[in-house]
Design a protein around this motif. Sequence first.
Motif, mmCIF file in Angstrom:
data_model
loop_
_atom_site.group_PDB
_atom_site.id
_atom_site.type_symbol
_atom_site.label_atom_id
_atom_site.label_comp_id
_atom_site.label_asym_id
_atom_site.label_seq_id
_atom_site.Cartn_x
_atom_site.Cartn_y
_atom_site.Cartn_z
ATOM 1 N N ALA A 137 0.852 -1.072 -0.226
ATOM 2 C CA ALA A 137 0.023 0.005 -0.054
ATOM 3 C C ALA A 137 0.853 1.301 0.134
ATOM 4 O O ALA A 137 1.883 1.335 0.811
ATOM 5 C CB ALA A 137 -1.047 0.047 1.211
ATOM 6 N N ASN A 197 0.967 5.873 -1.134
ATOM 7 C CA ASN A 197 0.292 7.119 -1.706
ATOM 8 C C ASN A 197 1.142 7.733 -2.721
ATOM 9 O O ASN A 197 2.229 8.407 -2.662
ATOM 10 C CB ASN A 197 0.113 7.846 -0.468
ATOM 11 C CG ASN A 197 -0.748 7.426 0.491
ATOM 12 O OD1 ASN A 197 -1.795 7.181 0.295
ATOM 13 N ND2 ASN A 197 -0.182 7.417 1.648
ATOM 14 N N TYR A 248 -5.697 5.112 5.916
ATOM 15 C CA TYR A 248 -5.650 4.408 4.524
ATOM 16 C C TYR A 248 -4.696 4.860 3.853
ATOM 17 O O TYR A 248 -4.134 6.225 4.063
ATOM 18 C CB TYR A 248 -6.954 4.428 4.100
ATOM 19 C CG TYR A 248 -7.635 5.554 3.387
ATOM 20 C CD1 TYR A 248 -7.303 5.888 2.030
ATOM 21 C CD2 TYR A 248 -8.242 6.296 4.263
ATOM 22 C CE1 TYR A 248 -7.668 6.956 1.577
ATOM 23 C CE2 TYR A 248 -8.738 7.436 3.499
ATOM 24 C CZ TYR A 248 -8.525 7.895 2.506
ATOM 25 O OH TYR A 248 -9.026 8.912 1.800
ATOM 26 N N SER A 249 -4.230 4.280 2.642
ATOM 27 C CA SER A 249 -3.547 4.401 1.481
ATOM 28 C C SER A 249 -4.372 4.524 0.313
ATOM 29 O O SER A 249 -5.346 3.940 0.245
ATOM 30 C CB SER A 249 -2.500 3.501 1.486
ATOM 31 O OG SER A 249 -1.798 3.353 2.514
ATOM 32 N N CYS A 286 -3.181 0.080 -3.541
ATOM 33 C CA CYS A 286 -2.442 -1.097 -3.032
ATOM 34 C C CYS A 286 -2.412 -2.011 -4.060
ATOM 35 O O CYS A 286 -3.172 -2.269 -5.017
ATOM 36 C CB CYS A 286 -3.395 -1.711 -1.951
ATOM 37 S SG CYS A 286 -2.818 -3.204 -0.970
ATOM 38 N N THR A 308 -1.320 -5.724 -5.201
ATOM 39 C CA THR A 308 -1.459 -7.314 -4.402
ATOM 40 C C THR A 308 -1.306 -8.258 -5.532
ATOM 41 O O THR A 308 -1.684 -8.282 -6.391
ATOM 42 C CB THR A 308 -2.829 -7.644 -3.880
ATOM 43 O OG1 THR A 308 -3.172 -6.669 -2.898
ATOM 44 C CG2 THR A 308 -2.801 -8.932 -3.124
#
Length: 148
Positions: A8, A10, A21-22, A25, A27
């Motif tokens: 995650a 910014n 939160y960012s 993300c 994955t």
Amino acid sequence: MSSNKPHAFNPPTVPTPPPTYSQVCITPIVSTSKLITLAGQTGISSGQKIPSDIREHAKGAYKNILSCLKAAGATPRDIIHVRHYIVKTGNPDQDGKDIVDCGWGELWMEFMDREASGHRPPDTVVGVAGLAISGLLYECEVMALVSG
């Protein structure tokens, strides 16, 4: 990204979110694929006045989506699912319309025509009482998948 764990972050090209939160993300799915999830993007930038028109909110959100996707090595053509949140305003002219007819939809299609060759991923449209900051009228979450 060398880990097989979610990453995650910014991007510097979109507003810095609260510490809860960012914005993006990535994955890994398999060694050659990655799932990219974006936080809900709105039409405001750091220090900017909140627009009063939902169309302006949407335009800014789509600009931020593009920036986040680019920062993660993706494009709007890689989007696999979208979720649109539209605030009920109390304005009968706005709220009397179906949520899909509030002005953001045409801009979304223009954005996807321009940036994704007309790609139309599945989406969910949700009418809500409010968003994280008072005055926000529109927010858009995106998931993308990049292979290779």
